[in-house]
Design an enzyme around this catalytic site. Structure first.
Site, PDB file in Angstrom:
ATOM      1  CD1 TRP A 133      -2.529  -1.530  -0.181  1.00 18.15           C
ATOM      2  CD2 TRP A 133      -3.440  -0.797   1.800  1.00 18.15           C
ATOM      3  NE1 TRP A 133      -3.651  -2.023   0.077  1.00 18.15           N
ATOM      4  CE2 TRP A 133      -4.231  -1.808   1.156  1.00 18.15           C
ATOM      5  CE3 TRP A 133      -3.681  -0.443   3.029  1.00 18.15           C
ATOM      6  CZ2 TRP A 133      -5.303  -2.033   1.826  1.00 18.15           C
ATOM      7  CZ3 TRP A 133      -4.856  -0.856   3.594  1.00 18.15           C
ATOM      8  CH2 TRP A 133      -5.683  -1.571   2.833  1.00 18.15           C
TER       9      TRP A 133
ATOM     10  CG  HIS B 248       9.656  -0.738  -3.047  1.00 12.48           C
ATOM     11  ND1 HIS B 248       9.838   0.458  -3.767  1.00 12.48           N
ATOM     12  CD2 HIS B 248       8.408  -1.513  -3.529  1.00 12.48           C
ATOM     13  CE1 HIS B 248       8.833   0.341  -4.658  1.00 12.48           C
ATOM     14  NE2 HIS B 248       8.096  -0.717  -4.431  1.00 12.48           N
TER      15      HIS B 248
ATOM     16  CB  SER C   9       2.434  -1.825 -14.192  1.00 14.84           C
ATOM     17  OG  SER C   9       2.922  -0.607 -14.050  1.00 14.84           O
TER      18      SER C   9
ATOM     19  N   GLY D 180       1.184  -2.870  -6.152  1.00 17.37           N
ATOM     20  CA  GLY D 180       1.040  -1.519  -5.673  1.00 17.37           C
ATOM     21  C   GLY D 180      -0.566  -0.732  -5.856  1.00 17.37           C
ATOM     22  N   GLY D 181      -0.223  -0.212  -6.967  1.00 13.86           N
ATOM     23  CA  GLY D 181      -1.745   0.643  -7.475  1.00 13.86           C
ATOM     24  C   GLY D 181      -2.835  -0.401  -7.513  1.00 13.86           C
TER      25      GLY D 181
END
Ligand code: PGA
Length: 250
Positions: A10, A96, A212, A233-234
């Site tokens: 997140w 990361h 992605s 992520g997104g």
């Protein structure tokens, strides 16, 4: 043999109120209690306790996004692995690319973190990946080799180790690596692991893809021999998009 693992990273997103909404959404789509795939959610530090209590008695695990290698002491602003453990954290994302880039974490820092993480019997999710410039200069393999070797040099075994291949140019850009680009690097990572931990060890390590990843591309990526899940992520920020991915993997 390796169970797929999907981790929601997140980053510095979401609010306290959002947590319940997300977990309710996962529940409604049936992903709070299942054992086909391992799932973990890594919220920001202040939300760990609440997320831990929302995930109690479910099959979804708690993750964190960083920690310091020392156990305690004068390290203002830092959090240790033993502290995370007290909150029920099981997975810790380490190294990361955003931490390497904005917080200047070196390969050696990441290696020390991975060692401390595993000594605490937490799963270390070590991120590696090349920049666009490095890929263009055909340095992908040498960058990955440097990053992976720095970490495994510190580890006596690969138990509790997870690697996440995240090409920096694919993170948050909407441009995922192709299936063959990703598989090529994953295969190479497994080969590096085998040099130190032999085939048996390297076969047991999950290597996630990140950058992605979404509901449309996750299935093709995960079908590859050496891709064992994703660091997302997104597409992990809303229960709807995250559940959509889980559905497509199931
Ligand atoms: P993304 O992020 O899925 O938004 O590309 C992945 C990550 O940074 O872990």
């Amino acid at each position: 043999m390796r169970k797929n693992l999907l981790i929601a990273n997140w980053k510095m997103n979401k609010s306290y109120e959002d947590l319940g909404v997300f977990v309710k959404g996962l529940d409604e789509s049936g992903f709070l209690k299942q054992n086909k795939i391992d799932i973990a959610i890594a919220p920001s530090f202040p939300f760990l306790e609440k997320m831990g209590s929302l995930l109690k008695n479910t099959s979804v695990r708690l993750g964190a996004q960083n920690a310091h290698w020392e156990t305690k002491g004068a390290f203002t602003g830092e959090v240790s692995f033993s502290m995370l453990k007290e909150f029920g954290v099981e997975y810790v994302i380490l190294g990361h690319s955003e931490r390497r880039q904005y917080f200047k974490e070196s390969d050696q820092d990441v290696a020390k973190k991975a060692k401390a993480c595993i000594e605490n019997k937490l799963k270390a999710v070590v991120c590696v990946g090349e920049s666009l410039e490095e890929r263009k200069n055909k340095q992908t393999i040498s960058v990955i080799e440097r990053q992976v070797n720095a970490v495994i040099a510190e580890l006596p075994s690969c138990e509790h180790l997870v690697i996440a291949y995240e090409p920096v140019w694919a993170i948050g850009t909407g441009i995922s690596a192709t299936v063959s680009q990703a598989q090529e690097v994953h295969f190479w990572i497994r080969t590096l692991l085998a040099k130190k931990f032999y085939k048996e060890g390297s076969d047991s390590v999950r290597i996630l893809y990140g950058g992605s990843m979404n509901a449309a591309n996750c299935k093709d990526l995960i079908q590859e021999e050496d891709i064992d899940g994703g660091l997302v992520g997104g597409a992990s920020l809303e229960a709807k998009s995250f559940s959509e991915m889980l559905k497509n993997l199931g």
